[in-house]
Design a protein around this motif. Sequence first.
Motif, PDB file in Angstrom:
ATOM      1  N   GLY A  22       0.816  -1.212   0.000  1.00 25.68           N
ATOM      2  CA  GLY A  22       0.000   0.000   0.000  1.00 25.68           C
ATOM      3  C   GLY A  22       0.847   1.259   0.000  1.00 25.68           C
ATOM      4  N   LEU A  23       1.867   1.283   0.846  1.00 27.82           N
ATOM      5  CA  LEU A  23       2.752   2.437   0.887  1.00 27.82           C
ATOM      6  C   LEU A  23       3.497   2.580  -0.437  1.00 27.82           C
ATOM      7  CD1 LEU A  23       4.151   4.833   2.170  1.00 27.82           C
ATOM      8  CD2 LEU A  23       5.705   3.238   3.320  1.00 27.82           C
ATOM      9  N   ALA A  24       3.977   1.472  -0.966  1.00 27.67           N
ATOM     10  CA  ALA A  24       4.691   1.509  -2.246  1.00 27.67           C
ATOM     11  C   ALA A  24       3.798   2.081  -3.344  1.00 27.67           C
ATOM     12  CB  ALA A  24       5.165   0.108  -2.619  1.00 27.67           C
ATOM     13  N   LEU A  25       2.567   1.646  -3.389  1.00 29.42           N
ATOM     14  CA  LEU A  25       1.623   2.141  -4.394  1.00 29.42           C
ATOM     15  C   LEU A  25       1.401   3.640  -4.247  1.00 29.42           C
ATOM     16  CD1 LEU A  25      -0.377   1.391  -6.676  1.00 29.42           C
ATOM     17  CD2 LEU A  25      -2.103   1.110  -4.899  1.00 29.42           C
ATOM     18  N   GLU A  26       1.155   4.091  -3.019  1.00 32.95           N
ATOM     19  CA  GLU A  26       0.909   5.513  -2.772  1.00 32.95           C
ATOM     20  C   GLU A  26       2.129   6.373  -3.085  1.00 32.95           C
ATOM     21  OE1 GLU A  26      -1.937   7.110  -1.863  1.00 32.95           O
ATOM     22  OE2 GLU A  26      -2.979   5.197  -2.021  1.00 32.95           O
ATOM     23  N   ALA A  27       3.325   5.828  -2.860  1.00 32.95           N
ATOM     24  CA  ALA A  27       4.563   6.588  -3.066  1.00 32.95           C
ATOM     25  C   ALA A  27       5.129   6.430  -4.481  1.00 32.95           C
ATOM     26  CB  ALA A  27       5.613   6.164  -2.044  1.00 32.95           C
ATOM     27  N   GLY A  28       4.553   5.516  -5.254  1.00 31.32           N
ATOM     28  CA  GLY A  28       5.069   5.274  -6.604  1.00 31.32           C
ATOM     29  C   GLY A  28       6.409   4.562  -6.603  1.00 31.32           C
ATOM     30  N   LEU A  29       6.601   3.694  -5.602  1.00 34.39           N
ATOM     31  CA  LEU A  29       7.850   2.943  -5.466  1.00 34.39           C
ATOM     32  C   LEU A  29       7.545   1.449  -5.464  1.00 34.39           C
ATOM     33  CD1 LEU A  29       9.354   5.155  -2.628  1.00 34.39           C
ATOM     34  CD2 LEU A  29      10.117   5.104  -5.009  1.00 34.39           C
ATOM     35  N   ASP A  30       8.563   0.633  -5.578  1.00 27.94           N
ATOM     36  CA  ASP A  30       8.389  -0.814  -5.566  1.00 27.94           C
ATOM     37  C   ASP A  30       8.291  -1.332  -4.133  1.00 27.94           C
ATOM     38  OD1 ASP A  30       9.837  -3.733  -5.710  1.00 27.94           O
ATOM     39  OD2 ASP A  30       8.708  -3.253  -7.535  1.00 27.94           O
ATOM     40  N   ARG A  31       7.458  -2.347  -3.911  1.00 30.80           N
ATOM     41  CA  ARG A  31       7.293  -2.914  -2.572  1.00 30.80           C
ATOM     42  C   ARG A  31       8.607  -3.441  -2.018  1.00 30.80           C
ATOM     43  NH1 ARG A  31       7.826  -7.025   0.212  1.00 30.80           N
ATOM     44  NH2 ARG A  31       8.269  -8.305  -1.589  1.00 30.80           N
ATOM     45  N   THR A  32       9.417  -4.051  -2.866  1.00 30.17           N
ATOM     46  CA  THR A  32      10.684  -4.586  -2.371  1.00 30.17           C
ATOM     47  C   THR A  32      11.603  -3.456  -1.910  1.00 30.17           C
ATOM     48  OG1 THR A  32      11.620  -4.701  -4.603  1.00 30.17           O
ATOM     49  CG2 THR A  32      10.595  -6.703  -3.747  1.00 30.17           C
ATOM     50  N   PHE A  33      11.529  -2.297  -2.557  1.00 28.45           N
ATOM     51  CA  PHE A  33      12.319  -1.151  -2.124  1.00 28.45           C
ATOM     52  C   PHE A  33      11.883  -0.723  -0.732  1.00 28.45           C
ATOM     53  CE2 PHE A  33      12.977   3.437  -1.740  1.00 28.45           C
ATOM     54  CZ  PHE A  33      14.346   3.511  -1.961  1.00 28.45           C
ATOM     55  N   ILE A  34      10.567  -0.614  -0.507  1.00 29.95           N
ATOM     56  CA  ILE A  34      10.037  -0.247   0.818  1.00 29.95           C
ATOM     57  C   ILE A  34      10.497  -1.266   1.856  1.00 29.95           C
ATOM     58  CG2 ILE A  34       7.929   0.043   2.197  1.00 29.95           C
ATOM     59  CD1 ILE A  34       8.361   2.364   0.229  1.00 29.95           C
ATOM     60  N   ALA A  35      10.396  -2.545   1.528  1.00 32.02           N
ATOM     61  CA  ALA A  35      10.806  -3.609   2.458  1.00 32.02           C
ATOM     62  C   ALA A  35      12.284  -3.490   2.798  1.00 32.02           C
ATOM     63  CB  ALA A  35      10.507  -4.973   1.854  1.00 32.02           C
ATOM     64  N   LEU A  40      16.567  -1.896   6.757  1.00 33.48           N
ATOM     65  CA  LEU A  40      17.896  -1.281   6.762  1.00 33.48           C
ATOM     66  C   LEU A  40      18.858  -1.935   5.778  1.00 33.48           C
ATOM     67  CD1 LEU A  40      18.340  -0.867  10.621  1.00 33.48           C
ATOM     68  CD2 LEU A  40      17.335   0.755   9.008  1.00 33.48           C
ATOM     69  N   ARG A  41      18.338  -2.525   4.723  1.00 34.65           N
ATOM     70  CA  ARG A  41      19.173  -3.175   3.723  1.00 34.65           C
ATOM     71  C   ARG A  41      19.433  -2.277   2.522  1.00 34.65           C
ATOM     72  NH1 ARG A  41      16.471  -9.156   3.720  1.00 34.65           N
ATOM     73  NH2 ARG A  41      17.251  -9.742   5.767  1.00 34.65           N
ATOM     74  N   ARG A  42      18.841  -1.106   2.525  1.00 38.36           N
ATOM     75  CA  ARG A  42      18.957  -0.233   1.368  1.00 38.36           C
ATOM     76  C   ARG A  42      19.119   1.198   1.826  1.00 38.36           C
ATOM     77  NH1 ARG A  42      16.331  -1.172  -3.991  1.00 38.36           N
ATOM     78  NH2 ARG A  42      17.351   0.404  -5.244  1.00 38.36           N
ATOM     79  N   ASN A  43      20.024   1.913   1.199  1.00 34.50           N
ATOM     80  CA  ASN A  43      20.136   3.334   1.434  1.00 34.50           C
ATOM     81  C   ASN A  43      19.042   4.007   0.616  1.00 34.50           C
ATOM     82  OD1 ASN A  43      21.146   5.702   2.450  1.00 34.50           O
ATOM     83  ND2 ASN A  43      23.232   5.345   1.733  1.00 34.50           N
ATOM     84  N   ILE A  44      18.676   5.214   0.954  1.00 37.93           N
ATOM     85  CA  ILE A  44      17.551   5.862   0.292  1.00 37.93           C
ATOM     86  C   ILE A  44      17.911   7.314   0.004  1.00 37.93           C
ATOM     87  CG2 ILE A  44      16.469   6.316   2.538  1.00 37.93           C
ATOM     88  CD1 ILE A  44      13.741   6.036   1.140  1.00 37.93           C
ATOM     89  N   SER A  45      17.493   7.789  -1.147  1.00 35.10           N
ATOM     90  CA  SER A  45      17.773   9.169  -1.535  1.00 35.10           C
ATOM     91  C   SER A  45      16.764  10.119  -0.887  1.00 35.10           C
ATOM     92  CB  SER A  45      17.696   9.326  -3.054  1.00 35.10           C
ATOM     93  OG  SER A  45      16.350   9.200  -3.489  1.00 35.10           O
ATOM     94  N   LEU A  46      17.127  11.374  -0.825  1.00 35.30           N
ATOM     95  CA  LEU A  46      16.197  12.387  -0.317  1.00 35.30           C
ATOM     96  C   LEU A  46      14.943  12.454  -1.176  1.00 35.30           C
ATOM     97  CD1 LEU A  46      18.597  15.278   0.696  1.00 35.30           C
ATOM     98  CD2 LEU A  46      17.190  13.878   2.200  1.00 35.30           C
ATOM     99  N   ASP A  47      15.088  12.264  -2.478  1.00 39.00           N
ATOM    100  CA  ASP A  47      13.915  12.284  -3.363  1.00 39.00           C
ATOM    101  C   ASP A  47      12.910  11.206  -2.951  1.00 39.00           C
ATOM    102  OD1 ASP A  47      14.994  14.349  -4.852  1.00 39.00           O
ATOM    103  OD2 ASP A  47      15.760  13.037  -6.432  1.00 39.00           O
ATOM    104  N   ASN A  48      13.398  10.017  -2.644  1.00 35.65           N
ATOM    105  CA  ASN A  48      12.490   8.940  -2.250  1.00 35.65           C
ATOM    106  C   ASN A  48      11.940   9.141  -0.839  1.00 35.65           C
ATOM    107  OD1 ASN A  48      12.455   7.618  -4.700  1.00 35.65           O
ATOM    108  ND2 ASN A  48      14.223   6.368  -4.197  1.00 35.65           N
ATOM    109  N   ILE A  49      12.717   9.754   0.036  1.00 34.24           N
ATOM    110  CA  ILE A  49      12.185  10.101   1.361  1.00 34.24           C
ATOM    111  C   ILE A  49      11.023  11.084   1.188  1.00 34.24           C
ATOM    112  CG2 ILE A  49      12.654  11.262   3.557  1.00 34.24           C
ATOM    113  CD1 ILE A  49      15.515  10.118   3.392  1.00 34.24           C
ATOM    114  N   GLU A  50      11.181  12.043   0.300  1.00 33.06           N
ATOM    115  CA  GLU A  50      10.096  12.993   0.028  1.00 33.06           C
ATOM    116  C   GLU A  50       8.864  12.293  -0.523  1.00 33.06           C
ATOM    117  OE1 GLU A  50      11.911  15.976  -2.548  1.00 33.06           O
ATOM    118  OE2 GLU A  50      11.821  17.396  -0.885  1.00 33.06           O
ATOM    119  N   ARG A  51       9.047  11.342  -1.410  1.00 31.71           N
ATOM    120  CA  ARG A  51       7.907  10.594  -1.976  1.00 31.71           C
ATOM    121  C   ARG A  51       7.158   9.836  -0.877  1.00 31.71           C
ATOM    122  NH1 ARG A  51       9.961   7.953  -7.606  1.00 31.71           N
ATOM    123  NH2 ARG A  51       7.732   7.540  -7.839  1.00 31.71           N
ATOM    124  N   ILE A  52       7.898   9.225   0.022  1.00 33.52           N
ATOM    125  CA  ILE A  52       7.277   8.481   1.123  1.00 33.52           C
ATOM    126  C   ILE A  52       6.563   9.435   2.070  1.00 33.52           C
ATOM    127  CG2 ILE A  52       7.796   7.075   3.162  1.00 33.52           C
ATOM    128  CD1 ILE A  52      10.025   5.751   1.349  1.00 33.52           C
TER     129      ILE A  52
END
Length: 68
Positions: A22-35, A40-52
């Motif tokens: 649900g969060l991935a859909l709302e943010a326009g990101l992939d579920r595996t990225f959110i997971a 803590l297995r993935r670093n995240i850009s400021l752009d994606n933090i803003e999307r979330i």
Amino acid sequence: ARMLLALNMKRLRAERGWSQDGLALEAGLDRTFIAHVERLRRNISLDNIERIADALEVPVHKLLMPHH
């Protein structure tokens, strides 16, 4: 900061009754990225933090601050 982000994402997502999908859909990101960010297995850009943050309807700083 990554731990705070992960904890806040999980908490805010749960408050809305959203799955990772649900969060991935709302943010326009992939579920595996959110997971990966939540585990803590993935670093995240400021752009994606803003999307979330936009998807969760909170300011970016709410994702990076301790919750009391």
